[in-house]
Design an enzyme around this catalytic site. Structure first.
Site, PDB file in Angstrom:
ATOM      1  N   SER A 311       0.373  -6.075  -3.929  1.00 26.99           N
ATOM      2  CA  SER A 311      -0.225  -5.347  -2.161  1.00 26.99           C
ATOM      3  C   SER A 311       1.209  -3.592  -2.719  1.00 26.99           C
ATOM      4  O   SER A 311       2.525  -3.623  -2.984  1.00 26.99           O
ATOM      5  CB  SER A 311       0.530  -5.724  -0.671  1.00 26.99           C
ATOM      6  OG  SER A 311       0.839  -4.475  -0.172  1.00 26.99           O
ATOM      7  N   ASP A 312       1.104  -2.671  -2.684  1.00 32.49           N
ATOM      8  CA  ASP A 312       1.993  -1.147  -2.690  1.00 32.49           C
ATOM      9  C   ASP A 312       2.350  -1.357  -1.307  1.00 32.49           C
ATOM     10  O   ASP A 312       2.016  -2.232  -0.475  1.00 32.49           O
ATOM     11  CB  ASP A 312       0.704   0.080  -2.895  1.00 32.49           C
ATOM     12  CG  ASP A 312       0.700   0.359  -3.505  1.00 32.49           C
ATOM     13  OD1 ASP A 312       0.960  -0.410  -5.104  1.00 32.49           O
ATOM     14  OD2 ASP A 312      -0.179   1.034  -4.357  1.00 32.49           O
ATOM     15  N   LYS A 313       3.913  -0.709  -1.907  1.00 36.29           N
ATOM     16  CA  LYS A 313       4.644  -0.542  -0.757  1.00 36.29           C
ATOM     17  C   LYS A 313       3.922   0.630   0.394  1.00 36.29           C
ATOM     18  O   LYS A 313       4.033   0.544   1.688  1.00 36.29           O
ATOM     19  CB  LYS A 313       5.874  -0.863  -0.636  1.00 36.29           C
ATOM     20  CG  LYS A 313       6.944  -0.445  -0.001  1.00 36.29           C
ATOM     21  CD  LYS A 313       9.133  -0.329  -0.171  1.00 36.29           C
ATOM     22  CE  LYS A 313       8.538   0.577  -0.937  1.00 36.29           C
ATOM     23  NZ  LYS A 313       9.339   1.928  -0.114  1.00 36.29           N
ATOM     24  N   LYS A 540       1.270  -2.466 -13.042  1.00 33.86           N
ATOM     25  CA  LYS A 540       0.098  -3.143 -12.630  1.00 33.86           C
ATOM     26  C   LYS A 540      -0.963  -4.334 -13.195  1.00 33.86           C
ATOM     27  O   LYS A 540      -1.287  -5.264 -12.761  1.00 33.86           O
ATOM     28  CB  LYS A 540      -0.910  -2.634 -10.969  1.00 33.86           C
ATOM     29  CG  LYS A 540       0.484  -1.641 -10.706  1.00 33.86           C
ATOM     30  CD  LYS A 540      -0.482  -0.742  -9.927  1.00 33.86           C
ATOM     31  CE  LYS A 540       0.339  -0.144  -8.363  1.00 33.86           C
ATOM     32  NZ  LYS A 540      -0.151  -0.035  -7.007  1.00 33.86           N
ATOM     33  N   THR A 557      -3.596  -4.453  -4.750  1.00 33.58           N
ATOM     34  CA  THR A 557      -4.653  -2.500  -4.005  1.00 33.58           C
ATOM     35  C   THR A 557      -3.429  -1.160  -4.681  1.00 33.58           C
ATOM     36  O   THR A 557      -3.024  -1.600  -5.700  1.00 33.58           O
ATOM     37  CB  THR A 557      -3.507  -2.900  -2.722  1.00 33.58           C
ATOM     38  OG1 THR A 557      -2.213  -2.316  -2.944  1.00 33.58           O
ATOM     39  CG2 THR A 557      -3.519  -3.802  -2.006  1.00 33.58           C
TER      40      THR A 557
END
Length: 829
Positions: A311-313, A540, A557
Site C-alpha cells: 500500500s502507498d503511504k 514497485k 496500489t
C-alpha cells in the site's frame, strides 16, 4: 486526420480549425459536437433480436433442438411442447442475465470515463473527454492519456509513450508544433494543445478500450468450466452405457436417443455462463457502491485470494493533507526567503498536494507581490523536484527549485560540515514523522544557493490502524510502500501498527533485476519486510515480481503513470483515489475514495462472490450425480424409466430458476485468502451426490415394494422427490457449517426455491394431464422424507469438512465473530 509526416504550422492549424489559443465558447463547442459527434469510437451494436437468436446457436441449444426434432419424429407432442418451452426459457434467461450484466458494466465504465482540462469561455474547466471537439484547447500533463489527436501550442516539452500504438519501446519527445495522438500516455512534461481530430477521425483511433480491457479467463472461471466439461463427460459416458444396454433389451432407438439427449441436457450446467456473469457483475456493481470500480471482472477471483497488499503511504494510509511545520532556513537566510522560493516553485493549477500545501502557507499576499513566474517545470518521479524561472519587481531573472532534500543538496555545493548538519536535520525531522523539502535558488549561471528546509507533515488516517488490523485478521499482510526516507517510514509504520522492519528499496534491489532471479535470502527479506522506503516506481515492479516468485498473490496500489507496470504485473493492481488516467487504465480496481478501508471491503465482497460460485459448483456436481447416476442405474437394474422425458425437462425448469438467485445469496466470510480447491469441491459434492442417489433409491424401493405403486405414479413421485431434494441440497451446499446456522439464505434465494418447489408440488397434484397425479398425502410424504434426509446430508457434509480440516474450533470461533450480521467493524462503516 493529421499526416504524421507533414505537420502544418500552428497558425495554419488554428486557421483551418477556425480556432484560437483562447479556446472555444460553449456555444461553438456545442455546435461542433453536433457536427463531429462525440469523441469516441463507434461501437458495433448488435440488435437485441440478434442477441436473443444467438442463444439458439451452440452445442447445448443444438442438443435441445435435436431432442425436439426427435420428439416430433416419434410423435411425443407433449415432450415437443415442453422441450420448446425449455429452449425459449434458456434463451430468455441467458438474454436477460447478459442484459443485466452488460448494463452493470456500462454503469461502471461511465464512472471511469476519461476527463480533460479544457479552455472554454476563457476559463479552464474539467469535462468528459467524449465532449471534446476539434478546436478545443486543452492542457495535458504527466500521467494523462491524451484524449484526442492534438497539436502542441505552448510549453517546453512532452515525453509521450506511444508503445501501445506504434510499438516504440522508448517515450517520444514532443515540442511546440508537434502532434500527439489519442491514446498515448504522457510520461513527462506539461503543455497546452489544440485538438485537431476526435473520435473516428483520430490517427490511430484507439481511445476506446482504455477502460474495457480484454483479459484472460481467470483461474476460477477455468476451474468452473473444467467442472462443466467433467459433468458433460460423466453424462455422455453414462448415456453411452445406457443406450448400449437398452438397445440389447430391444428398446426403440429413436425413443431411447430422445430420452438420452434430454437426460444429458438436464445434467449439463446450462445455467453456468449466466450464473457466472450475473454473479460477477452484481458483485462488481456492489463494489462500485463502496467506491471501488472493478475494470476487469476476472480480477475478483485474484482479489479474493490476495495474500499481500503493498500500500502507498500518502493518501492511502495517511490523510494526504499536508501542512507545513516550522521552516528551517540555512544561516543568513530568512524564513520569508525560503517560503517565497518554495511558493514560486509551485503551481496551483496542477493541483499537486505539496504545491497546494506550500501555497496555502503563504498568509501575506505581499510576499509574492512583484514576482512573476515565467516558466514552470512540474514534478516528475525521476527528477523528484519542481523548477521555475521567475522575475522580481526589478526585472531580474531567478531560477527557483524545491524537491527531495537529497536531490536539492546534490545541486548545491555545500561545505562538508554544512552538508552533514543539513542531512542531520533532515533525519531528525524524519524521525518525528516530517517529510522534508529542500529549497534552492540561483540567478543567471551562478551556482545553486541552498536556502533551507521546509518540513511537511501528513498525519495517518484515523481509520488506518484499525483497517490494517482487519486486513491482518483477513489473512492479508499489509506492506507500506513510500518514496519517503526510512526514518519517516518507520515512524508512520510504528504509529499504524505495521511494524518497523522497513527496507530501503535502493539497497534491496540495487539495479533493476529485469527478470533476473533474486537470491533466496533476499527474497526472504522482502517477504518478511513490513514496508519499503525510498521507493522509485521501478522498485514497485521489482517488489511485486519478488513476492510473486515466492508464490504470493499480490495486490499493489499506485497512482502515477510510472506505477502502471507494477499495477499490470500485480495480481490485483489498485489505482488509488486521484490516480492518473494511465494508472487507472492499468489497474484492475480503481478506488474513488481515499483510504485502505475500501480495499479491505472490496476483498471481503470478492471472497463472498467466490463463495457463491463455490456453492454453485458443489450444487451443480451434486445434482448431476444425483440425477444421472440414479436414472441410469435405475434403468439398468429395474428396466423401466424412473422418470419420463417431460419430467426431466421440468426438473431443469424448476432447478434453473432459483439457482440464478445465488448471485444475491448471503455467504460466510472466509478468514483467509481463498483459492480454488478442486479436491475439496469434488470430495464434498461426490459424497452429497452419492447420498442423494441412495436417498432416491430408498424412495423408489419404498414406493415400489411397500406401497406397490404403479410405474406411472411412481415416476411422478420420484420427480417430486428430485425437485424438492434439489434445492434442499442447495441450502446444504451453500454453507460449511450446519444449514440451520448463519449466514441464512438471502430472501430472494429462499423464496425463489420455496415458490418453485410449491409449483412442482401443485403440478404433481394437479398435472393437467401432463403426468399422472399423486395425492396430497403422497406429496406430503415426499416432503417429510426429503426433510429427514437433509439432516443426514448436512451431518455428512460437516464430517467431510472436519476431515478436510476446514472446521476446527478455533476456526469456528473466528468465523462466528467475523460473520455477526452487520456488526463487524468493517461492515458497520
Amino acid at each position: 486526420m493529421t499526416d504524421p509526416d507533414k505537420t502544418p504550422p500552428i497558425e495554419k492549424t488554428l486557421t483551418d480549425l477556425h480556432a484560437s489559443p483562447a479556446g472555444l465558447t460553449s456555444n461553438e463547442a456545442q455546435q461542433r459536437l453536433q457536427q463531429y459527434g462525440p469523441n469516441a469510437l463507434q461501437e458495433k451494436k448488435v440488435s437485441p433480436l440478434m442477441r436473443f437468436l444467438h442463444y439458439f446457436w451452440g452445442p447445448i441449444p443444438w442438443m435441445i433442438e435435436v431432442a425436439a426434432i426427435l420428439s416430433a419424429a416419434v410423435g411425443h407432442w407433449a415432450d415437443l411442447t415442453i422441450i420448446s418451452l425449455l429452449l425459449l426459457f434458456n434463451a430468455g434467461i441467458g438474454f436477460w442475465q447478459e442484459y443485466k450484466a452488460s448494463s452493470a458494466l456500462e454503469a461502471l465504465k461511465s464512472q471511469l470515463a476519461l476527463k480533460a482540462r479544457v479552455l472554454r469561455d476563457n476559463q479552464w474547466q474539467e469535462i468528459l473527454a467524449a465532449d471534446l471537439v476539434p478546436g478545443d484547447v486543452i492542457r495535458i500533463r504527466l500521467g494523462d492519456i491524451i484524449p484526442a489527436d492534438v497539436q502542441l501550442l505552448e510549453g517546453d516539452y512532452l515525453s509521450a509513450d506511444q508503445s501501445a500504438l506504434t510499438g516504440e519501446s522508448l517515450p517520444v519527445s514532443k515540442k511546440v508544433a508537434d502532434v500527439a495522438y489519442s491514446g498515448t500516455i504522457v510520461k513527462q512534461g506539461e503543455m497546452v494543445a489544440v485538438i485537431t481530430a476526435t473520435g473516428m477521425n483520430t490517427f490511430f483511433g484507439k481511445t476506446a478500450g482504455l477502460v474495457q480491457k480484454a483479459g484472460a479467463v481467470s483461474h476460477f472461471q477455468k476451474a468452473v468450466l473444467r467442472i462443466g466439461d467433467y459433468l458433460i463427460y460423466i453424462a455422455l459416458g453414462l448415456v453411452a452405457v445406457l443406450i448400449t444396454v437398452e438397445m440389447f433389451r430391444g428398446q426403440s432407438f429413436l425413443t431411447l436417443l430422445q430420452f438420452a439427449l434430454i437426460l444429458t441436457v438436464a445434467s449439463i450446467p446450462v445455467a453456468m455462463p449466466a450464473v457466472l456473469s450475473v454473479t460477477m457483475a452484481l458483485g462488481a456493481l456492489k463494489l462500485s457502491r463502496m467506491k471501488a470500480i472493478v475494470t476487469r471482472l476476472q480480477s475478483i477471483e485474484e482479489m479474493a485470494g490476495a495474500q499481500i497488499l503493498c500500500s502507498d503511504k500518502t493518501g492511502t494510509l495517511t490523510q494526504n493533507k499536508l501542512t507545513l511545520g516550522p521552516l528551517e532556513p540555512t544561516a543568513g537566510i530568512g524564513e520569508e526567503d525560503v517560503l517565497r522560493a518554495a511558493a514560486l516553485a509551485s503551481k496551483a493549477e496542477d493541483q499537486d498536494a505539496i504545491d497546494l500545501a506550500v501555497l496555502g502557507a503563504v498568509q501575506d499576499p505581499q510576499l509574492l507581490a512583484g514576482w512573476e513566474q515565467t516558466h514552470f517545470t512540474p514534478f516528475d518521479p525521476v527528477g523528484k523536484r519542481t523548477e521555475a524561472q521567475v522575475k522580481d519587481s526589478s526585472g531580474q531573472e531567478w531560477t527557483v527549485t524545491k524537491g527531495a532534500p537529497q536531490v536539492i543538496l546534490g545541486l548545491c555545493h555545500l561545505s562538508k560540515p554544512l552538508l552533514q548538519q543539513t542531512q542531520g536535520r533532515v533525519q531528525a525531522l524524519a524521525g518525528k514523522g516530517y517529510r522534508t523539502l529542500g529549497v534552492a535558488r540561483k540567478t543567471g549561471s551562478e551556482d545553486w544557493q541552498f536556502l533551507g528546509i521546509v518540513p511537511l507533515f501528513d498525519p495517518p488516517r484515523e481509520d488506518s490502524r484499525d483497517t490494517i488490523a482487519q486486513a491482518e485478521a483477513h489473512g492479508i499482510h499489509v506492506k507500506m510502500v513510500t518514496g519517503d526516507n526510512g526514518a519517516i517510514a518507520k515512524e508512520i509504520a510504528g504509529q499504524l501498527g505495521l511494524g518497523t522492519n522497513i527496507l530501503p528499496a535502493d539497497e534491496v534491489f540495487g539495479k533493476r533485476m529485469d527478470g533476473g532471479h533474486l537470491p533466496p535470502q533476499l527474497r526472504q527479506r522482502i517477504a518478511d519486510a513490513d514496508g519499503f522506503a525510498q521507493v522509485f516506481p521501478e522498485h514497485k515492479y521489482d517488489i511485486v515480481k519478488a513476492l510473486q516468485s515466492d508464490g504470493y498473490l499480490v495486490a499493489m496500489t499506485g497512482d502515477g503513470v510510472n506505477d502502471a507496470p507494477a499495477l499490470k504485473q500485480a495480481d490485483v493492481g489498485i489505482a488509488v483515489s486521484g490516480a492518473t488516467d494511465a494508472a487507472r487504465a492499468a489497474a484492475a480496481l480503481v478506488l474513488m475514495a481515499p483510504g485502505l478501508n475500501v480495499i479491505i471491503r472490496a476483498v471481503e465482497e470478492a471472497r463472498r462472490i467466490f463463495e457463491r460460485m463455490n456453492s454453485y459448483a458443489i450444487y451443480r456436481i451434486v445434482e448431476t450425480i444425483r440425477i444421472m447416476v440414479f436414472v441410469v442405474l435405475a434403468m439398468l437394474i429395474f428396466d423401466f424409466y424412473p422418470i419420463t422425458a417431460i419430467m426431466i425437462i421440468l426438473l431443469a425448469f424448476f432447478n434453473d430458476v432459483p439457482i440464478m438467485a445465488i448471485a444475491t445469496d448471503n455467504t460466510w466470510l472466509d478468514p483467509k485468502p481463498v483459492r480454488w480447491d478442486m479436491h475439496r469441491v469434488l470430495t464434498v459434492s461426490t459424497v452429497l451426490g452419492l447420498i442423494g442417489v441412495v436417498e432416491t433409491f430408498g424412495m423408489l424401493l419404498i414406493a415400489k415394494d411397500y406401497f406397490h405403486m404403479g410405474i406411472p405414479h411412481l415416476q411422478t413421485l420420484i420427480f417430486l422427490k428430485l425437485a424438492v431434494a434439489g434445492h434442499l441440497t442447495l441450502f446444504i451446499a451453500r454453507t460449511r457449517s450446519s444449514f440451520l446456522k448463519k449466514p441464512y439464505p438471502s430472501a430472494i434465494l429462499l423464496w425463489s426455491a420455496i415458490l418453485t418447489k410449491a409449483a412442482a408440488t401443485l403440478f404433481v397434484v394437479y398435472p393437467m394431464g401432463l403426468v399422472p397425479s399423486i395425492t396430497w398425502g403422497e406429496a406430503g410424504a415426499v416432503w417429510i422424507y426429503c426433510i429427514l434426509w437433509i439432516f443426514i446430508e448436512d451431518w455428512a457434509k460437516i464430517r467431510v469438512y472436519k476431515h478436510l480440516e476446514f472446521d476446527t474450533p478455533r476456526h469456528r470461533d473466528f468465523v462466528d465473530r467475523l460473520n455477526q450480521p452487520l456488526m463487524g467493524p468493517i461492515s458497520s462503516r
